[in-house]
Design a protein around this motif. Structure first.
Motif, PDB file in Angstrom:
ATOM      1  N   HIS A   5       0.862  -1.188   0.000  1.00 22.36           N
ATOM      2  CA  HIS A   5       0.000   0.000   0.000  1.00 22.36           C
ATOM      3  C   HIS A   5       0.895   1.232   0.000  1.00 22.36           C
ATOM      4  CE1 HIS A   5      -3.654  -2.257   0.561  1.00 22.36           C
ATOM      5  NE2 HIS A   5      -3.189  -2.839   1.664  1.00 22.36           N
ATOM      6  N   GLN A   6       0.385   2.337  -0.481  1.00 21.06           N
ATOM      7  CA  GLN A   6       1.124   3.598  -0.430  1.00 21.06           C
ATOM      8  C   GLN A   6       0.767   4.330   0.869  1.00 21.06           C
ATOM      9  OE1 GLN A   6      -0.030   5.507  -4.147  1.00 21.06           O
ATOM     10  NE2 GLN A   6       1.886   4.858  -5.103  1.00 21.06           N
ATOM     11  N   LEU A   7       1.831   4.744   1.597  1.00 22.41           N
ATOM     12  CA  LEU A   7       1.657   5.466   2.857  1.00 22.41           C
ATOM     13  C   LEU A   7       2.413   6.793   2.795  1.00 22.41           C
ATOM     14  CD1 LEU A   7       2.428   2.540   5.371  1.00 22.41           C
ATOM     15  CD2 LEU A   7       0.200   3.161   4.410  1.00 22.41           C
TER      16      LEU A   7
ATOM     17  N   GLY B 146       6.621   8.683   7.384  1.00 24.42           N
ATOM     18  CA  GLY B 146       6.558   9.129   8.769  1.00 24.42           C
ATOM     19  C   GLY B 146       5.240   8.833   9.445  1.00 24.42           C
ATOM     20  N   THR B 147       4.281   8.280   8.681  1.00 22.40           N
ATOM     21  CA  THR B 147       2.971   7.932   9.250  1.00 22.40           C
ATOM     22  C   THR B 147       2.551   6.564   8.731  1.00 22.40           C
ATOM     23  OG1 THR B 147       1.546   8.761   7.459  1.00 22.40           O
ATOM     24  CG2 THR B 147       2.389  10.395   9.035  1.00 22.40           C
ATOM     25  N   THR B 148       1.406   6.095   9.202  1.00 26.45           N
ATOM     26  CA  THR B 148       0.800   4.884   8.640  1.00 26.45           C
ATOM     27  C   THR B 148      -0.485   5.248   7.900  1.00 26.45           C
ATOM     28  OG1 THR B 148      -0.360   4.495  10.738  1.00 26.45           O
ATOM     29  CG2 THR B 148       1.752   3.364  10.418  1.00 26.45           C
ATOM     30  N   ASP B 149      -0.559   6.498   7.463  1.00 28.22           N
ATOM     31  CA  ASP B 149      -1.739   6.984   6.747  1.00 28.22           C
ATOM     32  C   ASP B 149      -1.688   6.534   5.293  1.00 28.22           C
ATOM     33  OD1 ASP B 149      -2.372   8.262   9.100  1.00 28.22           O
ATOM     34  OD2 ASP B 149      -1.520  10.194   8.476  1.00 28.22           O
ATOM     35  N   ARG B 150      -2.771   5.892   4.825  1.00 26.77           N
ATOM     36  CA  ARG B 150      -2.854   5.450   3.441  1.00 26.77           C
ATOM     37  C   ARG B 150      -2.944   6.655   2.503  1.00 26.77           C
ATOM     38  NH1 ARG B 150      -5.266   0.326   2.563  1.00 26.77           N
ATOM     39  NH2 ARG B 150      -5.284   0.904   0.354  1.00 26.77           N
ATOM     40  N   VAL B 151      -2.308   6.537   1.353  1.00 29.96           N
ATOM     41  CA  VAL B 151      -2.396   7.546   0.298  1.00 29.96           C
ATOM     42  C   VAL B 151      -3.360   7.031  -0.751  1.00 29.96           C
ATOM     43  CG1 VAL B 151      -1.139   8.784  -1.501  1.00 29.96           C
ATOM     44  CG2 VAL B 151      -0.062   8.371   0.716  1.00 29.96           C
ATOM     45  N   ARG B 152      -4.379   7.803  -1.066  1.00 30.96           N
ATOM     46  CA  ARG B 152      -5.403   7.393  -2.021  1.00 30.96           C
ATOM     47  C   ARG B 152      -5.287   8.189  -3.313  1.00 30.96           C
ATOM     48  NH1 ARG B 152      -7.866   2.718   0.054  1.00 30.96           N
ATOM     49  NH2 ARG B 152      -8.137   2.977   2.304  1.00 30.96           N
ATOM     50  N   GLN B 153      -5.656   7.563  -4.411  1.00 26.99           N
ATOM     51  CA  GLN B 153      -5.698   8.260  -5.689  1.00 26.99           C
ATOM     52  C   GLN B 153      -7.134   8.715  -5.960  1.00 26.99           C
ATOM     53  OE1 GLN B 153      -4.068   5.558  -8.577  1.00 26.99           O
ATOM     54  NE2 GLN B 153      -1.961   6.121  -8.102  1.00 26.99           N
TER      55      GLN B 153
END
Length: 362
Positions: free
Chosen positions: A33-35, A38-45
């Motif tokens: 997954h793309q994060l 520095g965080t575990t926040d997912r990056v969405r398209q």
């Protein structure tokens, strides 16, 4: 067990056979997954308007074919849906082609074609055996998932296989695509060619796909497991090999041959070299037989009633898969590592024929 991706009827002539299509391969690629770093926040398209920067709802997205910069022909999804071939219920074989006449570059993806009705098992087995004996594949066009496919149906290891194929205009001309492609030459020094052939023979192996692994994926998994345990892995790319100078070619080939002989056992180096020379001559003789065997059937029919010399057919048919693979390697047959025993026989016939143009689109 894989789930069927398509079910329908395979037809040839007046014969109908219920079949199901199953994927023949699967990917073992490590998926990430793309994060945000520095965080575990997912990056969405998201679909964003290039000019305004605002997000666009899916129902407001249409297709645009660019005629010139900034000029588009707009096509609605519904218009494309009307043109879509939909889902075929039938794979209708229009003819049967000699597999040796189909360049492997045409093949794309392979599926297993299994029987969908136990009551038609005899019909299924009959087609499997008939295709195996004829050395031909059924050519058909059918639609699946909104796309039309050119396919070849052949027999391998007691079952039917369906291979999707590229259309002729999808193939690129290597003369235009490969820069600085040298012309094929026949004026090699006899020592150079003989040494290269001996090296190939010395490095010949029996084909066992389980001997080969995707080492990149293995290293990626090891990296993930190590980081999950709090460990670090030292990575090394190694040195790039230097290109071989033409003046050093024979010397490099001989040193490579010596290393290969040493790896197999220094005590048998001389015997192995002699054997390589003998097998090279035998291979050349076999290639000559294959050329005779590989003559197109219509041309052969014009010369004599017998379609193929019986001894030539027996020569290839009696060989083991390992020996067929060795001959294919010696003749430079592409994609030989993915071929079945029957396909190696067909490929050897085709490789011995005079080079013919594929008619690729420019």
């Amino acid at each position: 067990m894989a789930k069927a991706v398509w079910k329908g009827t395979l037809t040839f002539g007046l014969v109908s056979l219920p079949v199901a299509l199953y994927p023949a391969t699967e990917s073992h690629a490590v998926r990430f997954h793309q994060l945000q770093r520095g965080t575990t926040d997912r990056v969405r398209q998201r679909r964003v308007n290039e000019r305004t920067g605002e997000e666009v709802p899916f129902e407001d997205v249409v297709k645009g074919y660019e005629l010139a910069e900034g000029q588009y022909v707009v096509v609605e999804p519904a218009e494309l849906e009307e043109l879509s071939p939909g889902r075929s219920r039938t794979i209708e074989i229009g003819g049967f082609a000699d597999l040796s006449e189909i360049d492997p570059v045409f093949f794309d993806k392979t599926y297993y074609l299994g029987p969908a009705d136990p009551a038609t098992a005899k019909v299924y087995q009959l087609l499997v055996e008939a295709l195996a004996h004829s050395h031909r594949a059924g050519i058909a066009v059918f639609a699946m998932r909104g796309k039309e496919y050119l396919t070849a149906v052949d027999s391998a290891d007691g079952l039917l296989e369906l291979r999707t194929m590229h259309w002729a205009d999808e193939l690129r001309d290597p003369q235009q695509e490969v820069p600085d492609l040298p012309a094929r030459r026949k004026d090699f020094n006899r020592t150079e060619l003989a040494t290269a052939e001996q090296l190939i023979e010395m490095l010949s192996v029996g084909w066992n796909p389980e001997d080969y692994h995707d080492t990149y994926e293995e290293r990626v998994r090891a990296l993930v497991e190590a980081k999950a345990e709090g460990r670090e892995i030292a990575l090394s790319t190694g040195d790039e090999p230097e290109p071989t100078e033409l003046t050093d070619l024979v010397d490099v080939l001989r040193r490579s041959l010596d290393e290969a002989r040493a790896a197999r056992g220094g005590g048998t180096a001389r015997a192995s070299g002699a054997k390589a020379g003998r097998t090279g001559a035998a291979r050349a003789k076999a290639a000559g037989a294959a050329r005779t065997e590989g003559t197109p059937k219509r041309e052969r029919a014009g010369r004599r009633k017998s379609a193929e010399p019986a001894e030539a057919v027996e020569d290839l048919a009696s060989l083991s898969k390992t020996e067929l693979y060795r001959r294919a390697a010696a003749l430079g047959v592409p994609h030989r590592s993915t071929m079945t025993r029957d396909q190696l026989q067909y490929a050897l016939k085709a490789a011995a024929r005079p080079h013919r143009k594929l008619g690729r689109a420019s």
